[in-house]
Design a protein around this motif. Structure first.
Motif, PDB file in Angstrom:
ATOM      1  N   TYR A 131       0.338 -54.678  22.118  1.00 23.57           N
ATOM      2  CA  TYR A 131       0.422 -53.404  21.409  1.00 23.57           C
ATOM      3  C   TYR A 131       1.863 -52.793  21.982  1.00 23.57           C
ATOM      4  O   TYR A 131       2.657 -52.255  20.883  1.00 23.57           O
ATOM      5  N   SER A 132       2.554 -53.479  23.099  1.00 23.47           N
ATOM      6  CA  SER A 132       3.929 -52.963  23.371  1.00 23.47           C
ATOM      7  C   SER A 132       4.643 -54.005  22.409  1.00 23.47           C
ATOM      8  O   SER A 132       5.768 -53.362  22.122  1.00 23.47           O
ATOM      9  N   SER A 133       4.399 -55.021  22.044  1.00 19.63           N
ATOM     10  CA  SER A 133       5.104 -55.834  21.096  1.00 19.63           C
ATOM     11  C   SER A 133       5.187 -55.403  19.484  1.00 19.63           C
ATOM     12  O   SER A 133       6.123 -55.428  18.776  1.00 19.63           O
ATOM     13  N   GLY A 176       4.913 -48.878  18.186  1.00 21.16           N
ATOM     14  CA  GLY A 176       5.961 -48.329  19.053  1.00 21.16           C
ATOM     15  C   GLY A 176       6.263 -46.860  18.157  1.00 21.16           C
ATOM     16  O   GLY A 176       5.690 -46.618  17.035  1.00 21.16           O
ATOM     17  N   TYR A 177       6.780 -45.779  18.752  1.00 22.82           N
ATOM     18  CA  TYR A 177       7.283 -44.713  18.059  1.00 22.82           C
ATOM     19  C   TYR A 177       8.197 -44.979  16.795  1.00 22.82           C
ATOM     20  O   TYR A 177       9.220 -45.361  17.325  1.00 22.82           O
ATOM     21  N   LEU A 188       3.383 -46.196  15.247  1.00 24.16           N
ATOM     22  CA  LEU A 188       3.008 -47.002  14.135  1.00 24.16           C
ATOM     23  C   LEU A 188       3.285 -48.606  14.427  1.00 24.16           C
ATOM     24  O   LEU A 188       3.965 -48.991  15.276  1.00 24.16           O
ATOM     25  N   LYS A 189       2.730 -49.367  13.703  1.00 21.45           N
ATOM     26  CA  LYS A 189       2.774 -50.754  13.952  1.00 21.45           C
ATOM     27  C   LYS A 189       4.213 -51.186  13.063  1.00 21.45           C
ATOM     28  O   LYS A 189       4.633 -50.763  11.994  1.00 21.45           O
ATOM     29  N   ASN A 208       0.616 -42.935   5.908  1.00 19.12           N
ATOM     30  CA  ASN A 208       0.840 -44.674   6.173  1.00 19.12           C
ATOM     31  C   ASN A 208      -0.399 -45.252   5.224  1.00 19.12           C
ATOM     32  O   ASN A 208      -1.538 -45.281   5.688  1.00 19.12           O
ATOM     33  N   GLY A 209       0.184 -45.710   4.313  1.00 26.58           N
ATOM     34  CA  GLY A 209      -0.800 -46.471   3.556  1.00 26.58           C
ATOM     35  C   GLY A 209      -1.620 -45.295   2.743  1.00 26.58           C
ATOM     36  O   GLY A 209      -1.058 -44.411   2.315  1.00 26.58           O
ATOM     37  N   ASP A 210      -3.061 -45.063   2.717  1.00 31.41           N
ATOM     38  CA  ASP A 210      -3.763 -43.966   2.240  1.00 31.41           C
ATOM     39  C   ASP A 210      -4.043 -43.022   3.497  1.00 31.41           C
ATOM     40  O   ASP A 210      -4.690 -42.143   3.206  1.00 31.41           O
TER      41      ASP A 210
END
Length: 346
Positions: free
Chosen positions: A240-242, A245-246, A281-282, A314-316
């Motif tokens: 998740y850290s990789s 992030g914001y 977000l990713k 973000n998408g739908d």
């Protein structure tokens, strides 16, 4: 990851970002001791008070991890709290229970506290975390417990300590420290481990990575290696850290749409963001914007008037909504003057 039950929270927003069987009831081993520690803290007036370790404090501890206290040791309640969390000492648990509420009252208080927190799928039958059909929880409920307990400064200090020397000279080490030669345990800021046959390898932990505070509960990781719950934890944190992030998704420079202006030299008005909005977000996610509001600036609309809203997707998925206001003073044509001149001419 090998863990069967998982709850991961982004604590900046108290947002669940990953789960796996998180509401399914299961044995929780020594994660139980987090509740034991919390109840102890909430029912002890003086943590520096000295008590004496007695023979009864070792009843039922055979086969369970111990902090290393001996009969006759004089230690403080605070020493015992560290003995419970760091090495997961059953001897420390018994000494706390025996010198505070007593066994039955202590278990009752554990269950009352669970209900108060909202741990509705949890039952405690013992303070150590022994396998018992009436000692169970879910990764979701354990996350609730940890979030609640960390609001207590004493609990937080104990939970985030890696090593501690008791007032009578015993060196206590966090169980996570035993894996630091083979895993990067430094990113785990605080943790409580657990292990029984039914619960498998367990770890509840917290960390801060790239400005994001995470809280993670992993239950029933594979027993093929003692380090598996720690390994699962690091795998999840690293992923998740990789990959997340914001990201700033709205600011004053974000162009949304252009709409016409009535009766003005300024033929159009550019709608932009009115505030800074940051979202977790990713990496690579691209947001889209939808403006909903006035389709033009009508005559004499004043600066500061609300024009509508911007929906951000973000998408739908709708992830944010921001109000849109008229940010500029529009120079409208002097209509009244023109009308008076026209009437005068007529």
């Amino acid at each position: 990851i090998t863990g069967k039950y998982v709850s991961l929270y982004n604590m900046n927003e108290d947002m669940l970002i990953y789960s796996k069987n998180d509401t399914k009831k299961t044995s929780i081993a020594s994660l139980t001791k987090m509740m034991t520690t919390l109840v102890a803290i909430e029912n002890i007036d003086d943590l520096e008070k000295v008590i004496t370790i007695k023979e009864r404090d070792f009843d039922g501890t055979v086969g369970y991890s111990k902090a290393g206290f001996s009969v006759g040791d004089k230690v403080t309640y605070l020493d015992l709290l560290y003995g419970i969390i760091l090495p997961s000492g059953a001897d420390a648990v018994n000494a706390i229970v025996n010198n505070t509420l007593g066994y039955n009252s202590f278990i009752k208080k554990m269950n009352e506290t669970a209900k108060k927190i909202g741990m509705n799928d949890t039952s405690f039958a013992n303070p150590i975390g022994k396998d018992d059909e009436n000692n169970y929880s879910t990764s979701s409920d354990i996350a609730k417990l940890l979030k609640y307990a960390l609001k207590n400064e004493t609990f937080k200090k104990v939970f985030t300590t890696k090593s501690y020397k008791t007032s009578n000279g015993i060196n206590l080490e966090s169980t996570v420290n035993s894996y630091k030669s083979i895993l990067n345990t430094s990113e785990i800021l605080g943790a409580k481990s657990g292990f029984t046959k039914n619960a498998g390898r367990c770890l509840a932990s917290i960390t801060t990575l790239n400005g994001v505070d995470y809280l993670l509960v992993v239950i029933n990781s594979s027993t093929s290696s003692p380090s598996n719950a720690v390994k699962d934890t690091i795998t999840i944190y690293d992923y998740y850290s990789s990959n997340y992030g914001y990201k700033n998704i709205l600011n004053d420079d974000t162009f949304i749409k252009e709409i016409p202006v009535d009766l003005s030299k300024e033929k159009t008005y550019k709608i932009t963001g009115n505030e800074d909005v940051n979202k977790y977000l990713k990496n690579g996610d691209e947001v889209t914007y939808e403006y909903v509001g006035s389709d033009k600036i009508t005559f004499n609309t004043k600066k500061g008037s609300k024009l509508g809203v911007v929906n951000i997707y973000n998408g739908d998925e709708l992830i944010a909504t921001s109000n849109v206001y008229l940010e500029n003073n529009i120079e409208y044509y002097p209509i009244v003057t023109y009308v008076l001149i026209f009437i005068g001419v007529i």
